[in-house]
Design a protein around this motif. Structure first.
Motif, PDB file in Angstrom:
ATOM      1  N   VAL A 110       0.850  -1.191   0.000  1.00 13.89           N
ATOM      2  CA  VAL A 110       0.000   0.000   0.000  1.00 13.89           C
ATOM      3  C   VAL A 110       0.887   1.243   0.000  1.00 13.89           C
ATOM      4  O   VAL A 110       1.847   1.338   0.772  1.00 13.89           O
ATOM      5  N   VAL A 111       0.553   2.170  -0.884  1.00 14.32           N
ATOM      6  CA  VAL A 111       1.303   3.416  -1.011  1.00 14.32           C
ATOM      7  C   VAL A 111       0.348   4.584  -0.804  1.00 14.32           C
ATOM      8  O   VAL A 111      -0.759   4.597  -1.353  1.00 14.32           O
ATOM      9  N   LEU A 112       0.737   5.546  -0.006  1.00 18.84           N
ATOM     10  CA  LEU A 112       0.004   6.797   0.117  1.00 18.84           C
ATOM     11  C   LEU A 112       0.659   7.800  -0.823  1.00 18.84           C
ATOM     12  O   LEU A 112       1.800   8.213  -0.610  1.00 18.84           O
ATOM     13  N   VAL A 113      -0.054   8.166  -1.885  1.00 19.41           N
ATOM     14  CA  VAL A 113       0.488   9.088  -2.884  1.00 19.41           C
ATOM     15  C   VAL A 113       0.078  10.509  -2.507  1.00 19.41           C
ATOM     16  O   VAL A 113      -1.119  10.831  -2.466  1.00 19.41           O
ATOM     17  N   SER A 114       1.052  11.342  -2.223  1.00 16.06           N
ATOM     18  CA  SER A 114       0.753  12.745  -1.914  1.00 16.06           C
ATOM     19  C   SER A 114       1.075  13.611  -3.120  1.00 16.06           C
ATOM     20  O   SER A 114       2.116  13.441  -3.771  1.00 16.06           O
ATOM     21  N   THR A 115       0.154  14.520  -3.436  1.00 16.20           N
ATOM     22  CA  THR A 115       0.299  15.438  -4.569  1.00 16.20           C
ATOM     23  C   THR A 115      -0.190  16.818  -4.138  1.00 16.20           C
ATOM     24  O   THR A 115      -0.769  16.984  -3.065  1.00 16.20           O
ATOM     25  N   LEU A 156       5.723   9.099  -3.016  1.00 15.16           N
ATOM     26  CA  LEU A 156       5.189   7.756  -2.790  1.00 15.16           C
ATOM     27  C   LEU A 156       5.591   7.357  -1.377  1.00 15.16           C
ATOM     28  O   LEU A 156       6.743   7.019  -1.115  1.00 15.16           O
ATOM     29  N   ASN A 157       4.644   7.448  -0.459  1.00 17.44           N
ATOM     30  CA  ASN A 157       4.891   7.131   0.940  1.00 17.44           C
ATOM     31  C   ASN A 157       4.527   5.666   1.161  1.00 17.44           C
ATOM     32  O   ASN A 157       3.345   5.305   1.172  1.00 17.44           O
ATOM     33  N   GLU A 178      10.350  10.631  -3.137  1.00 17.91           N
ATOM     34  CA  GLU A 178       9.984  11.771  -3.974  1.00 17.91           C
ATOM     35  C   GLU A 178      10.155  11.355  -5.428  1.00 17.91           C
ATOM     36  O   GLU A 178      11.162  10.738  -5.797  1.00 17.91           O
ATOM     37  N   ALA A 179       9.170  11.689  -6.264  1.00 24.37           N
ATOM     38  CA  ALA A 179       9.191  11.178  -7.640  1.00 24.37           C
ATOM     39  C   ALA A 179       8.634  12.200  -8.622  1.00 24.37           C
ATOM     40  O   ALA A 179       7.840  13.073  -8.259  1.00 24.37           O
ATOM     41  N   ARG A 180       9.038  12.043  -9.886  1.00 27.53           N
ATOM     42  CA  ARG A 180       8.533  12.876 -10.980  1.00 27.53           C
ATOM     43  C   ARG A 180       7.965  11.977 -12.077  1.00 27.53           C
ATOM     44  O   ARG A 180       8.500  10.898 -12.344  1.00 27.53           O
ATOM     45  N   VAL A 181       6.917  12.447 -12.700  1.00 23.95           N
ATOM     46  CA  VAL A 181       6.273  11.692 -13.777  1.00 23.95           C
ATOM     47  C   VAL A 181       7.142  11.737 -15.026  1.00 23.95           C
ATOM     48  O   VAL A 181       7.640  12.800 -15.416  1.00 23.95           O
ATOM     49  N   THR A 182       7.339  10.569 -15.646  1.00 23.43           N
ATOM     50  CA  THR A 182       8.082  10.520 -16.900  1.00 23.43           C
ATOM     51  C   THR A 182       7.191  10.201 -18.103  1.00 23.43           C
ATOM     52  O   THR A 182       7.387  10.727 -19.189  1.00 23.43           O
ATOM     53  N   ARG A 183       6.188   9.337 -17.916  1.00 31.92           N
ATOM     54  CA  ARG A 183       5.283   8.970 -19.000  1.00 31.92           C
ATOM     55  C   ARG A 183       3.945   8.524 -18.436  1.00 31.92           C
ATOM     56  O   ARG A 183       3.874   8.011 -17.324  1.00 31.92           O
ATOM     57  N   THR A 184       2.905   8.691 -19.236  1.00 30.79           N
ATOM     58  CA  THR A 184       1.581   8.175 -18.900  1.00 30.79           C
ATOM     59  C   THR A 184       1.103   7.281 -20.030  1.00 30.79           C
ATOM     60  O   THR A 184       1.229   7.641 -21.204  1.00 30.79           O
ATOM     61  N   HIS A 185       0.589   6.114 -19.667  1.00 31.71           N
ATOM     62  CA  HIS A 185       0.183   5.124 -20.661  1.00 31.71           C
ATOM     63  C   HIS A 185      -1.298   4.773 -20.485  1.00 31.71           C
ATOM     64  O   HIS A 185      -1.780   4.656 -19.362  1.00 31.71           O
ATOM     65  N   PRO A 186      -2.024   4.575 -21.590  1.00 31.40           N
ATOM     66  CA  PRO A 186      -3.377   4.022 -21.451  1.00 31.40           C
ATOM     67  C   PRO A 186      -3.276   2.602 -20.926  1.00 31.40           C
ATOM     68  O   PRO A 186      -2.271   1.918 -21.134  1.00 31.40           O
TER      69      PRO A 186
END
Length: 213
Positions: A16-21, A65-66, A130-138
């Motif tokens: 389980v990951v707690l995603v903070s944005t 990603l916590n 801590e992370a950055r988005v690189t790509r988004t896929h359908p």
């Protein structure tokens, strides 16, 4: 003997990951999820296309990603059926989701500043990425409502007590007890921890239901 079945979900056991944005107004959003896996320095996230987290990731391109320990199962379950989207999509309404603007407070968790991204970390989580988005896929069919978001981890924070003594690069697996989602139920240390609101929303029988028969 094997039996062919048609399961509702395929959650055989994922952390389980707690995603903070960050929301558009600068406030923080926090979302529990368990469709996450890592290879190298990257993490793939499977998310609902309509979620506030997906919206924030598309706009800001960053998150934290916590990774959640089993001890925080109560906090995770408190926000399992909350959404940061003011207009709750119909498919979430049917499962009992409701809008909550401050999910840190609802979970009873504390935000703390990150070093290289704007999104806050969860102070109580012993592993924070801590992370950055690189790509988004359908993902799956075009109308599935799902997306797979590839992120690159740019900074790793780990509680010192989890590290192998004398080694600042390795986590001791015997000291790390992650919260794991198995078929929408919470597990830690190899045992079922508590009933899950998410399983109830998905109408998936849990271990106690199986015992009652």
């Amino acid at each position: 003997m094997h039996r062919t079945i048609d399961p509702r979900v395929l959650y055989f056991g994922t952390p389980v990951v707690l995603v903070s944005t960050c929301n558009e107004d600068g406030s923080a959003n926090l979302a529990p999820m368990s469709s996450a896996w890592w290879v190298g320095q990257s993490c793939m996230l499977g998310l609902d296309r309509t979620s506030r987290t997906t919206e924030n990731l598309a706009r800001t391109g960053e998150c934290v990603l916590n990774v959640t320990p089993a001890a925080l199962v109560g906090a995770v379950d408190r926000i399992a059926l909350l959404t940061g989207a003011p207009v709750v999509p119909e498919h979430k309404q049917r499962k009992g989701y409701r809008y909550e603007p401050d999910k840190f407070a609802a979970a009873g968790l504390s935000p703390m500043p990150s070093l290289v991204v704007s999104a806050p970390r969860v102070a109580e989580c012993p592993v924070q990425l801590e992370a950055r988005v690189t790509r988004t896929h359908p993902f799956e069919e075009e109308d599935s409502g799902l997306v797979a978001i590839e992120t690159r981890v740019v900074r790793v924070h780990v509680e010192e007590e989890l590290l192998v003594p004398g080694n600042q690069r390795h986590i001791d697996p015997d000291r790390w007890d992650p919260l794991v989602m198995k078929f929408c139920e919470y597990y830690g240390d190899g045992r079922h921890l508590r009933p899950s609101r998410l399983a109830t929303a998905w109408r998936i029988p849990g271990p106690t239901d199986a015992v009652r028969g």
